[in-house]
Write an enzyme that holds these catalytic residues in place. Structure first.
Site, PDB file in Angstrom:
ATOM      1  N   ASP A  96     -60.236  48.174  21.121  1.00  0.00           N
ATOM      2  CA  ASP A  96     -58.882  47.794  21.513  1.00  0.00           C
ATOM      3  C   ASP A  96     -58.813  46.266  21.571  1.00  0.00           C
ATOM      4  O   ASP A  96     -59.839  45.576  21.622  1.00  0.00           O
ATOM      5  CB  ASP A  96     -58.560  48.409  22.875  1.00  0.00           C
ATOM      6  CG  ASP A  96     -57.208  47.982  23.399  1.00  0.00           C
ATOM      7  OD1 ASP A  96     -56.238  47.978  22.623  1.00  0.00           O
ATOM      8  OD2 ASP A  96     -57.126  47.617  24.604  1.00  0.00           O
ATOM      9  N   ASP A  98     -55.773  43.993  23.380  1.00  0.00           N
ATOM     10  CA  ASP A  98     -55.242  43.428  24.620  1.00  0.00           C
ATOM     11  C   ASP A  98     -55.892  44.055  25.851  1.00  0.00           C
ATOM     12  O   ASP A  98     -55.994  45.280  25.968  1.00  0.00           O
ATOM     13  CB  ASP A  98     -53.724  43.624  24.686  1.00  0.00           C
ATOM     14  CG  ASP A  98     -52.995  42.709  23.708  1.00  0.00           C
ATOM     15  OD1 ASP A  98     -53.170  41.487  23.805  1.00  0.00           O
ATOM     16  OD2 ASP A  98     -52.290  43.239  22.816  1.00  0.00           O
TER      17      ASP A  98
END
Length: 256
Positions: A96, A98
């Site tokens: 991922d 953010d």
């Protein structure tokens, strides 16, 4: 009857006996020669016969002695094939963006104290411009200015992990924002693939769920590292959750 008359028949009988023995000896010699010729032609069987009746191999010619039969085994012409198991396929590590690798704030709304705290803690940060999904009154694409903080150890983590795994970026962010950001943190192109919001799916429980089946049908060699547990809804056994990263936690390097 005189003595001379009696001796004559005895001499005659002796001569007859000697003649008989000479004849028998001649026949035996002939028979032995015949047997010897046969033995020379077929040594093994006749040598066994003569041995059985008491004659030993040294009495026979060398060619007549029985030779042991040797069985030869055909050796393989090539070395046996390597039966060791094939090497394992490389892992696929899906990351991922953010609040996992970085955290980003609109520069205009970033508190000065938060920025100062992060800088004093030697947290690496940079400012960048990215395309906004919104447009202005004249229909032009808006540009946002954001400040990005990198999680401690980020570049070392990417470098070491790429040595044994294929790295894939999978973010629910829009490409206009995420692409220039990833270009900055991945100058060495360690991500073999990048997936943005359109690659996520919507379920009855949550939006923007990350479905790993778009990357592989074999879930034994793939994992997803994400701070959002809802990202694992479709493949919960493949999820590796991490603590959410923010500029207020400048020493948090858990993902690395």
């Amino acid at each position: 009857m005189s003595a001379a008359t009696e001796v004559a028949p005895v001499q005659q009988r002796g001569h007859a006996t000697a003649a008989v023995w000479r004849a028998v000896s001649g026949w035996l010699g002939l028979l032995f020669q015949i047997l010897l010729r046969i033995v020379r032609g077929t040594p093994s069987s006749w040598a066994q016969l003569l041995s059985f009746v008491g004659l030993r191999h040294p009495l026979l010619p060398v060619a007549a002695q029985a030779q042991p039969e040797v069985a030869f085994v055909q050796l393989p012409s090539e070395a046996p094939a390597d039966t060791s198991p094939p090497p394992l396929r490389r892992l696929t590590v899906v990351l991922d963006l953010d609040e996992t690798l970085v955290c980003a704030y609109e520069s205009s709304s970033l508190p000065a104290t938060l920025r100062t705290q992060a800088v004093e803690a030697r947290l690496h940060c940079f400012d960048m411009e990215c395309a906004s999904p919104e447009k202005d009154a004249e229909g032009r694409q808006r540009v946002n200015r954001v400040t990005v903080f990198e999680r401690p150890g980020l570049h070392e983590f990417l470098q070491r992990t790429s040595e044994f795994a294929d790295l894939v970026l999978f973010t629910a962010g829009l490409e206009g924002y995420a692409k220039p950001l990833v270009d900055r943190i991945d100058a060495h192109n360690r991500f073999i693939r990048r997936l943005y919001r359109p690659s996520t799916v919507t379920t009855e429980y949550r939006e923007h769920v990350k479905d790993l089946s778009c990357l592989s049908k074999d879930f034994r060699r793939i994992v997803l590292v994400d701070n959002n547990p809802y990202s694992f809804l479709l493949q919960p056994l493949n999820g590796i959750p991490c603590i959410t990263f923010s500029a207020g936690q400048p020493v948090d390097d858990q993902v690395c």
